[in-house]
Design a protein around this motif. Structure first.
Motif, mmCIF file in Angstrom:
data_model
loop_
_atom_site.group_PDB
_atom_site.id
_atom_site.type_symbol
_atom_site.label_atom_id
_atom_site.label_comp_id
_atom_site.label_asym_id
_atom_site.label_seq_id
_atom_site.Cartn_x
_atom_site.Cartn_y
_atom_site.Cartn_z
ATOM 1 N N HIS A 1 22.232 9.964 22.620
ATOM 2 C CA HIS A 1 23.163 9.985 21.491
ATOM 3 C C HIS A 1 23.180 11.383 20.886
ATOM 4 O O HIS A 1 22.135 11.889 20.478
ATOM 5 N N ILE A 2 24.359 11.987 20.834
ATOM 6 C CA ILE A 2 24.456 13.327 20.236
ATOM 7 C C ILE A 2 24.334 13.182 18.718
ATOM 8 O O ILE A 2 25.171 12.545 18.086
ATOM 9 N N ARG A 3 23.288 13.767 18.145
ATOM 10 C CA ARG A 3 23.076 13.629 16.704
ATOM 11 C C ARG A 3 23.427 14.897 15.943
ATOM 12 O O ARG A 3 23.622 14.867 14.736
ATOM 13 N N LEU A 4 23.413 16.040 16.621
ATOM 14 C CA LEU A 4 23.697 17.303 15.927
ATOM 15 C C LEU A 4 24.710 18.103 16.729
ATOM 16 O O LEU A 4 24.586 18.233 17.946
ATOM 17 N N LEU A 5 25.711 18.615 16.040
ATOM 18 C CA LEU A 5 26.717 19.446 16.683
ATOM 19 C C LEU A 5 27.138 20.449 15.619
ATOM 20 O O LEU A 5 27.790 20.086 14.653
ATOM 21 N N GLN A 6 26.695 21.710 15.779
ATOM 22 C CA GLN A 6 26.940 22.711 14.736
ATOM 23 C C GLN A 6 27.291 24.041 15.395
ATOM 24 O O GLN A 6 26.914 24.299 16.538
ATOM 25 N N ARG A 7 27.980 24.882 14.634
ATOM 26 C CA ARG A 7 28.276 26.211 15.156
ATOM 27 C C ARG A 7 27.032 27.080 15.055
ATOM 28 O O ARG A 7 26.356 27.086 14.032
ATOM 29 N N PHE A 8 26.756 27.810 16.156
ATOM 30 C CA PHE A 8 25.590 28.686 16.156
ATOM 31 C C PHE A 8 26.001 30.133 15.882
ATOM 32 O O PHE A 8 25.534 30.751 14.949
ATOM 33 N N ASN A 9 26.872 30.650 16.728
ATOM 34 C CA ASN A 9 27.431 31.974 16.447
ATOM 35 C C ASN A 9 28.901 31.957 16.874
ATOM 36 O O ASN A 9 29.445 30.898 17.181
ATOM 37 N N SER A 10 29.525 33.109 16.914
ATOM 38 C CA SER A 10 30.974 33.101 17.125
ATOM 39 C C SER A 10 31.362 32.565 18.493
ATOM 40 O O SER A 10 32.496 32.170 18.712
ATOM 41 N N THR A 11 30.435 32.544 19.442
ATOM 42 C CA THR A 11 30.797 32.097 20.779
ATOM 43 C C THR A 11 30.111 30.786 21.192
ATOM 44 O O THR A 11 30.499 30.199 22.191
ATOM 45 N N ALA B 1 20.722 21.962 23.133
ATOM 46 C CA ALA B 1 21.316 22.896 24.084
ATOM 47 C C ALA B 1 22.411 23.706 23.416
ATOM 48 O O ALA B 1 23.020 23.265 22.438
ATOM 49 N N TYR B 2 22.652 24.896 23.941
ATOM 50 C CA TYR B 2 23.769 25.720 23.478
ATOM 51 C C TYR B 2 25.015 25.367 24.274
ATOM 52 O O TYR B 2 24.946 25.075 25.475
ATOM 53 N N ILE B 3 26.147 25.413 23.603
ATOM 54 C CA ILE B 3 27.418 25.154 24.275
ATOM 55 C C ILE B 3 28.249 26.431 24.245
ATOM 56 O O ILE B 3 28.439 27.025 23.180
ATOM 57 N N ASP B 4 28.678 26.852 25.399
ATOM 58 C CA ASP B 4 29.638 27.957 25.475
ATOM 59 C C ASP B 4 30.993 27.387 25.057
ATOM 60 O O ASP B 4 31.579 26.579 25.776
ATOM 61 N N GLU B 5 31.463 27.820 23.907
ATOM 62 C CA GLU B 5 32.620 27.172 23.327
ATOM 63 C C GLU B 5 33.890 27.404 24.161
ATOM 64 O O GLU B 5 34.707 26.506 24.321
ATOM 65 N N ILE C 1 27.600 23.391 28.773
ATOM 66 C CA ILE C 1 26.246 23.722 28.317
ATOM 67 C C ILE C 1 25.861 25.031 28.977
ATOM 68 O O ILE C 1 25.943 25.172 30.197
ATOM 69 N N SER C 2 25.473 26.025 28.158
ATOM 70 C CA SER C 2 25.365 27.372 28.704
ATOM 71 C C SER C 2 23.944 27.745 29.093
ATOM 72 O O SER C 2 23.712 28.815 29.605
ATOM 73 N N SER C 3 22.981 26.881 28.799
ATOM 74 C CA SER C 3 21.613 27.247 29.166
ATOM 75 C C SER C 3 20.840 25.965 29.417
ATOM 76 O O SER C 3 21.301 24.873 29.093
ATOM 77 N N GLN C 4 19.666 26.130 29.954
ATOM 78 C CA GLN C 4 18.806 24.982 30.181
ATOM 79 C C GLN C 4 18.507 24.305 28.836
ATOM 80 O O GLN C 4 18.143 24.983 27.881
ATOM 81 N N PRO C 5 18.698 22.985 28.727
ATOM 82 C CA PRO C 5 18.376 22.318 27.462
ATOM 83 C C PRO C 5 16.932 22.567 27.058
ATOM 84 O O PRO C 5 16.053 22.680 27.915
#
Ligand SMILES: *[C@@H]1O[C@H](CO)[C@@H](O)[C@H](O)[C@H]1NC(C)=O
Ligand SMILES: *[C@@H]1O[C@H](CO)[C@@H](O)[C@H](O)[C@H]1NC(C)=O
Ligand SMILES: *[C@@H]1O[C@H](CO)[C@@H](O)[C@H](O)[C@H]1NC(C)=O
Ligand SMILES: *[C@@H]1O[C@H](CO)[C@@H](O)[C@H](O)[C@H]1NC(C)=O
Ligand SMILES: *[C@@H]1O[C@H](CO)[C@@H](O)[C@H](O)[C@H]1NC(C)=O
Length: 889
Positions: free
Chosen positions: A120-130, A145-149, A154-158
């Protein structure tokens, strides 16, 4: 539930609620238990867009209006949607489900494979501009995990999420990313203490557990950043506020206060202490949020959600809280509003102290060390060489450690709830301010319920007026989240099955000037020809709006009145239909300009909110009948009937053999006829047409037969002895409604209707209720069609009488009436209640009428149902054969 579930306590509470709702023995200025003016079902929703996929449990929402994006977290997936139209394809999706191996381990831990062993996705927030940052429960092993917007992947290993995300999907949780620092609050692991954390940059800061526990079984519901550094002359810091419910420390006598709602805050610049409070917050303080009806000592202790309205300056910030009761089986909600300055005041006030570490908390009256414990680093401290929290003196930090709780409670603005509602559990809300044409600023509130409804309300002179209630989902389901965008003029609602986007207003629903003005919607005004969105009008000088009173401005406007005529035979029962689209309107009938007295025992008339019943018509009752809706003291004619009552009539049309002994329908549902080729009816408030299409009739009969057969199988024995009552008519229940309508305001009537709907345990949708799409499509008119072809069977509908008349109220979940035989109610969207129906069901409706007998009395003291009983009883001996229909022209 915390130790307060004793029946006695609940009974006390119920009677208290009851007294509150009845305004007895005091009258309160707060209009308790506000009734929504208009009810709109899914089939009547307009301009609504839906996003659905194979994923379920849509919960987390992140809206970025400048990018026109709505990010959604669900079970095993995250989505990027176009915020101006969330149903527009293609939606970008990330699938992120826990591996089979992980799920197997989750099962081994004894977790529920239907809910907990998923990601279950519990957190979804902006990290930086990308990049975005996301955390999921990952089958009881949280990962982030980071998401490449740009590419939405998913841009990196969780990475490990244990310190940032709870393990389960329903654990109270809130998370915020501020300047790439992650603030989260939850009871992370199963047995761990709840904690407010900042995970980066190091050192990680936490709350303290000893010697004084700062948080006590806290259930977090929200958090907010307030940039108090912006307009601070003292060089203050930004702060993060957390909202939760926890077990109370304070010693109280009242049973109802074992849990309390809280606000806590920390400073953004906090770096922890040096020796004392190392890696702990040095700025943690908490205070109680009260939301109560003071004159009853009645407290809403459970905070369900918060909504933050940011004003032009940080000091203008307002927190709205949705509160509930500790008892989950008692439905009630209150909305309270808190201003930031009052929250700040509490944090500047006296502290509480735990004497000898026992359970006795009382206000601390001793010496307070300097600098004041729990404050952020300000210019005054910097001037003393304290520019970081690690430089704070030990005695200050030791005081902080032992005194997390403030003595002063935060009171809501106006010292009372903005709204109290007894029959509804609100889960989430949103609010904004709208400028009315009168120059005043109005708060408009949107509240989602645990059953998938949305209430839109406006605050006028301290009172809340619920403009409308919208059914967003056919399947009842809790609203998980609610966001608002004034840029998109949209609301975004997430639920277990879908995400829904709705316009902030739908003024075209109101089709006459009066309807538009009575609505009191600050978004809407009458242009002379239609009800329009004020926003879309460049020239607003000629617009008509009256939010304050909801009555003036339409005196010189024209409106259409439906005209009908009807011929019947002497001695027949005649129902003249007149459905009111507004739940706040009361019907008023005139006959040849004189008012029809519908309550008098011997008048031969009965009024209900769906029509006027002429019982055993006499020739002298012929004439011109006019149905008016009275709302806000204004009388608006809706339909006229030219009724001819004569001794003989031409032969009636043959009765369909399939109609069964109990029911005759000579007109199809209004929705059916509208869906076909009929032109829209001339009057806004009464869109019924009395034409019939054989095909629809057939479908209807088939469905009816199916349903009746089903009923027979279940209730054969009962049927033989007691019979059942069969009712036709959109909101059914002629007798109940008719009786309830005897009250001014018709509020109780509305409650009947609503509760019936909400408490129906078996519901058969037939005929034309198949389209689950909220974008109704067809040009339906207002209210009266909302129930469309809804055909519902409601066994054991709760007796939902007004509690003004009959305290104590029924417990909120009575699926089976104790004092009546099993029966079924037959409610359909077919507004075509025929005169003959009443007659045919005489014998059978006896039980129903009896049931309502004790509940409803008319203002002049007569029990309406008693009276009908008498009529029916009298006639039981004389009639039984079905009569041919009265003709209607
Ligand atoms: C997820 O959704 C399903 C149905 O769509 C529901 O039964 C279940 O309770 C939901 N789980 C959570 C944790 O909300
Ligand atoms: C969203 O949809 C609107 C129209 O439906 C379109 O103009 C806009 O470019 C879309 N935005 C994005 C980010 O795709
Ligand atoms: C959940 O587990 C039960 C028994 O442990 C099993 O019967 C059921 O099929 C499982 N359900 C799913 C969706 O895996
Ligand atoms: C944003 O953060 C991600 C993840 O740490 C990083 O890879 C990326 O370079 C950052 N982008 C910018 C513009 O700093
Ligand atoms: C605090 O002041 C000291 C010297 O007085 C300086 O070295 C340090 O960088 C300052 N820290 C912050 C966070 O401003």
């Amino acid at each position: 539930m915390q130790g307060a579930g004793s029946p006695a306590a609940q009974l006390l509470l119920l009677s208290c609620l009851c007294g509150v709702a009845a305004g007895y023995p005091f009258r309160t200025p707060l209009d308790l238990d506000v009734t929504p003016r208009v009810t709109v079902l899914t089939s009547g929703l307009h301009g609504c867009r839906r996003f659905q996929s194979s994923a379920v449990n849509y919960s987390t929402l992140l809206l970025e209006t400048e990018r026109e994006r709505l990010y959604v977290g669900a079970r095993g997936a995250a989505f990027a949607l176009n915020a101006s139209d969330i149903s527009a394809s293609p939606a970008l999706a990330i699938e992120w489900e826990a591996s089979p191996e992980q799920k197997r381990q989750c099962l081994l831990k004894g977790k529920d494979n239907k809910t907990e062993c998923f990601n279950h996705i519990r957190l979804l927030q902006r990290f930086n501009s990308t990049h975005l940052y996301m955390c999921g429960t990952h089958a009881f092993r949280p990962l982030c995990a980071y998401i490449d917007e740009e590419r939405f992947v998913i841009s990196s290993q969780p990475e490990e999420g244990r310190d940032k995300c709870p393990y389960g999907p329903t654990t109270g949780y809130t998370g915020l990313l501020v300047d790439q620092q992650l603030y989260t609050a939850s009871q992370y692991e199963f047995r761990s203490f709840p904690d407010i954390r900042r995970n980066s940059p190091s050192p990680t800061l936490k709350t303290e557990d000893a010697p004084t526990r700062w948080l006590n079984e806290a259930e977090f519901v929200g958090s907010a950043l307030v940039k108090e550094s912006l307009d601070s002359s003292a060089g203050d810091d930004d702060k993060i506020y957390f909202f939760f419910t926890e077990r109370s420390h304070e010693q109280t006598t009242a049973y109802s206060r074992s849990r309390v709602a809280r606000v806590a805050r920390v400073c953004k610049g906090d770096r922890g202490g040096h020796l004392t409070l190392q890696k702990r917050w040095t700025s943690f303080l908490k205070s109680r949020l009260t939301c109560s009806l003071p004159e009853y000592d009645f407290h809403f202790n459970v905070l369900r959600s918060v909504f933050v309205v940011h004003g032009p300056a940080p000091q203008d910030t307002i927190f709205y809280g949705v509160f509930g009761l500790e008892w989950k089986n008692v439905k009630a909600s209150a909305v309270c509003r808190f201003s930031l300055p009052e929250v700040q005041d509490a944090f500047r006030g006296p502290y509480m102290e735990d004497e000898d570490s026992g359970s006795k908390w009382r206000e601390y009256t001793g010496k307070i060390p300097d600098p004041r414990p729990g404050t952020c680093i300000t210019d005054a401290l910097r001037a003393r060489g304290i520019n970081i929290s690690t430089s704070l003196p030990d005695d200050v930090l030791d005081f902080v450690r032992r005194h997390p709780l403030m003595s002063q409670q935060v009171q809501p603005l106006d010292r009372r709830p903005v709204l109290f509602r007894r029959t509804t559990d609100y889960t989430h809300m949103a609010a904004h301010m709208v400028q009315g044409l009168d120059g005043q600023t109005y708060h408009v509130l949107y509240m989602g319920t645990d059953e998938g409804w949305l209430h839109k309300a406006v605050e006028v002179k301290g009172q809340l007026h619920i403009i409308e209630e919208l059914q967003l989902f056919e399947e009842p389901q809790p609203i998980n989240n609610l966001l608002m965008s004034t840029e998109q003029m949209s609301l975004y609602v997430s639920s277990p099955s879908a995400v829904v986007q709705l316009p902030l207003s739908n003024c075209h629903r109101y089709t006459s000037c009066y309807d538009c003005v009575f609505a009191r919607d600050p978004h809407c005004a009458w242009s002379g020809a239609e009800c329009v969105e004020v926003m879309t009008q460049a020239d607003r000088s000629a617009l008509i709006q009256d939010i304050q009173h909801g009555s003036t401005g339409c005196e010189h406007t024209q409106y259409n009145v439906v005209q009908r005529s009807r011929s019947v035979r002497v001695g027949d029962d005649v129902l003249l239909q007149c459905e009111l689209s507004s739940n706040l309107a009361t019907p008023l009938w005139t006959l040849d300009s004189g008012e029809v007295e519908g309550y008098d025992l011997n008048s031969g008339f009965r009024t209900g909110t769906d029509g006027l019943l002429i019982i055993e018509a006499r020739q002298d009752q012929s004439g011109l009948y006019v149905c008016h809706a009275v709302e806000n003291d204004i009388r608006v004619a809706i339909v006229t009937y030219n009724v001819t009552i004569s001794l003989d009539l031409p032969p009636p049309p043959p009765v369909e053999p399939t109609s069964g002994p109990f029911l005759t329908l000579s007109t199809p549902s209004p929705r059916l006829s509208l869906d076909e080729t009929l032109p829209p009816p001339p009057a806004p408030l009464l869109p019924h047409s009395e034409l019939l299409s054989p095909r629809n009739m057939e479908a209807m009969y088939l469905s009816l037969i199916t349903i009746l057969t089903g009923i027979c199988v279940v209730l054969t024995v009962v049927l033989v002895y007691v019979g059942f009552c069969l009712r036709v008519g959109r909101r059914g229940k002629y007798s109940l409604r008719a009786a309830a309508a005897a009250y001014p305001g018709a509020k109780r009537n509305n409650r009947n209707r609503k509760q019936r709907r909400h408490s129906s345990h078996m519901e058969l949708n037939t005929i034309c209720n198949g389209n689950g799409i909220c974008n109704g499509g067809s040009k339906l008119h207002n209210g009266s069609i909302q129930n469309g072809g809804l055909l519902e069977i409601v066994p054991g509908e709760g007796h939902t009488s007004s509690f003004k008349e009959s305290p104590p109220p029924a417990p909120p979940l009575p699926p089976i009436p104790e004092h009546s035989s099993p029966r079924c109610d037959f409610t359909s969207g077919l507004s075509a209640t025929l005169p003959s129906v009443l007659r045919r069901m005489n014998g059978n409706s006896y039980v129903l009428l009896r049931q309502s007998e004790t509940e409803i009395t008319s203002p002049n003291g007569h029990s309406f149902s008693e009276e009908l009983n008498r009529i029916l009883e009298k006639r039981k001996h004389t009639q039984l054969l079905p009569r041919p229909d009265e003709s209607s022209v």
